[in-house]
Design an enzyme around this catalytic site. Sequence first.
Site, PDB file in Angstrom:
ATOM      1  N   SER A  14       1.005  -1.381  -0.004  1.00 48.05           N
ATOM      2  CA  SER A  14      -0.252   0.071  -0.055  1.00 48.05           C
ATOM      3  C   SER A  14       0.899   1.046  -0.185  1.00 48.05           C
ATOM      4  CB  SER A  14      -0.929   0.133   1.399  1.00 48.05           C
ATOM      5  OG  SER A  14      -1.467   1.283   1.373  1.00 48.05           O
ATOM      6  N   HIS A  39      -1.061  -1.070  -4.338  1.00 47.40           N
ATOM      7  CA  HIS A  39      -2.580  -0.803  -3.722  1.00 47.40           C
ATOM      8  C   HIS A  39      -2.549   0.768  -3.391  1.00 47.40           C
ATOM      9  CE1 HIS A  39      -6.009  -1.559  -1.108  1.00 47.40           C
ATOM     10  NE2 HIS A  39      -5.722  -0.738  -0.230  1.00 47.40           N
ATOM     11  N   ASP A  41      -4.580   3.776  -1.585  1.00 49.10           N
ATOM     12  CA  ASP A  41      -5.765   4.159  -0.925  1.00 49.10           C
ATOM     13  C   ASP A  41      -6.324   5.676  -0.876  1.00 49.10           C
ATOM     14  OD1 ASP A  41      -5.960   1.906   1.048  1.00 49.10           O
ATOM     15  OD2 ASP A  41      -3.878   2.236   1.314  1.00 49.10           O
ATOM     16  N   MET A  43      -8.732   8.528  -0.075  1.00 49.59           N
ATOM     17  CA  MET A  43      -9.317   8.749   1.312  1.00 49.59           C
ATOM     18  C   MET A  43      -9.934  10.360   1.088  1.00 49.59           C
ATOM     19  SD  MET A  43      -6.886   7.453   4.021  1.00 49.59           S
ATOM     20  CE  MET A  43      -6.548   5.794   4.175  1.00 49.59           C
ATOM     21  N   HIS A  72      -8.194   1.342  -4.016  1.00 50.11           N
ATOM     22  CA  HIS A  72      -9.221   1.200  -2.654  1.00 50.11           C
ATOM     23  C   HIS A  72      -9.804   2.689  -2.487  1.00 50.11           C
ATOM     24  CE1 HIS A  72      -9.787   0.162   1.783  1.00 50.11           C
ATOM     25  NE2 HIS A  72     -10.677   0.506   1.021  1.00 50.11           N
ATOM     26  N   MET A  74     -12.239   5.193  -0.669  1.00 50.35           N
ATOM     27  CA  MET A  74     -12.831   5.447   0.401  1.00 50.35           C
ATOM     28  C   MET A  74     -13.465   6.918   0.098  1.00 50.35           C
ATOM     29  SD  MET A  74      -9.760   3.819   2.849  1.00 50.35           S
ATOM     30  CE  MET A  74      -8.712   3.697   1.597  1.00 50.35           C
ATOM     31  N   MET A 143     -11.563  -5.683   5.327  1.00 51.15           N
ATOM     32  CA  MET A 143     -10.718  -4.720   6.302  1.00 51.15           C
ATOM     33  C   MET A 143     -10.669  -5.369   7.552  1.00 51.15           C
ATOM     34  SD  MET A 143     -10.068  -2.320   4.310  1.00 51.15           S
ATOM     35  CE  MET A 143      -9.123  -1.489   5.491  1.00 51.15           C
ATOM     36  N   GLY A 150      -3.108   3.706   8.236  1.00 53.81           N
ATOM     37  CA  GLY A 150      -2.136   2.739   8.253  1.00 53.81           C
ATOM     38  C   GLY A 150      -1.597   2.677   9.519  1.00 53.81           C
ATOM     39  N   GLY A 182      -5.014  -4.155   6.203  1.00 54.89           N
ATOM     40  CA  GLY A 182      -4.852  -3.670   7.571  1.00 54.89           C
ATOM     41  C   GLY A 182      -4.276  -4.598   8.366  1.00 54.89           C
TER      42      GLY A 182
END
Length: 225
Positions: A14, A39, A41, A43, A72, A74, A143, A150, A182
């Site tokens: 990630s 990966h 993330d 957000m 991913h 979010m 998750m 993280g 996670g």
Amino acid sequence: MPQSGPGRVTVAPSLLAADFTRLREEVAAIEVAGADWLHLDIMDGHFVPNISFGPPILQSLRPHCRLPFDVHLMIEPVEPFVSAFADAGADHILVHPEAGPHLHRTLQLIRSHGKHAGVVLNPATPVDAIAWVLDLIDIILVMTVNPGFGGQAFLPSQLPKIATLRQMIDASGRAIALSVDGGISPTTAPDAIAAGADTLVAGTAVFGARDYSAAIAALRGEVPA
Ligand code: DX5
Ligand code: ZN
């Protein structure tokens, strides 16, 4: 869903735990170190209590990394942003069922861009959330922390959920990747794999290590030569 090889665990570092002042070098290094996917993330400070980065970062990194981008999201609402991430270079687009009113339509939209579609289950989200969209799913991401940050501790409460999802996938006959995200480390990964996971997302355990190649091998359970 293309797997990395028979019986081999897919490792997706990630980017959240990378050195943000050197992202170009970081993505190149992780590819050389043997990662399978990258990966990313995303957000929004609304669906999760943190803000990371958006499509311009994907677009900037895309020429410097051949790994599939496992994105991913979010973001709430998520559907209006799917096309921007597809155009910026995502290969897999993963969404939370809570991030929009029409999960089925969102998955159709992802697939209409020719991308692999994934659904992410928060610790409190039941497996039933994906029961009626399995035919549209290439990846299920469990998750094993609450999303947003993280470096959190792995939640063992999710292991029976992983096992249930493994049964659902096998019964479906579809090639769906079962990924965990996670608190994944060489200590927690064996439990997730034993429960049925075939893909490991790991931030701190890879980008926080001095030797990325050794860190990835350790997640796969490979003993150093
Ligand atoms: C959390 C993110 C994770 C995070 C994992 O919301 O979805 O991908 O980067 O970080 P570690 O591996 O440090 O728990
Ligand atoms: Zn993630």
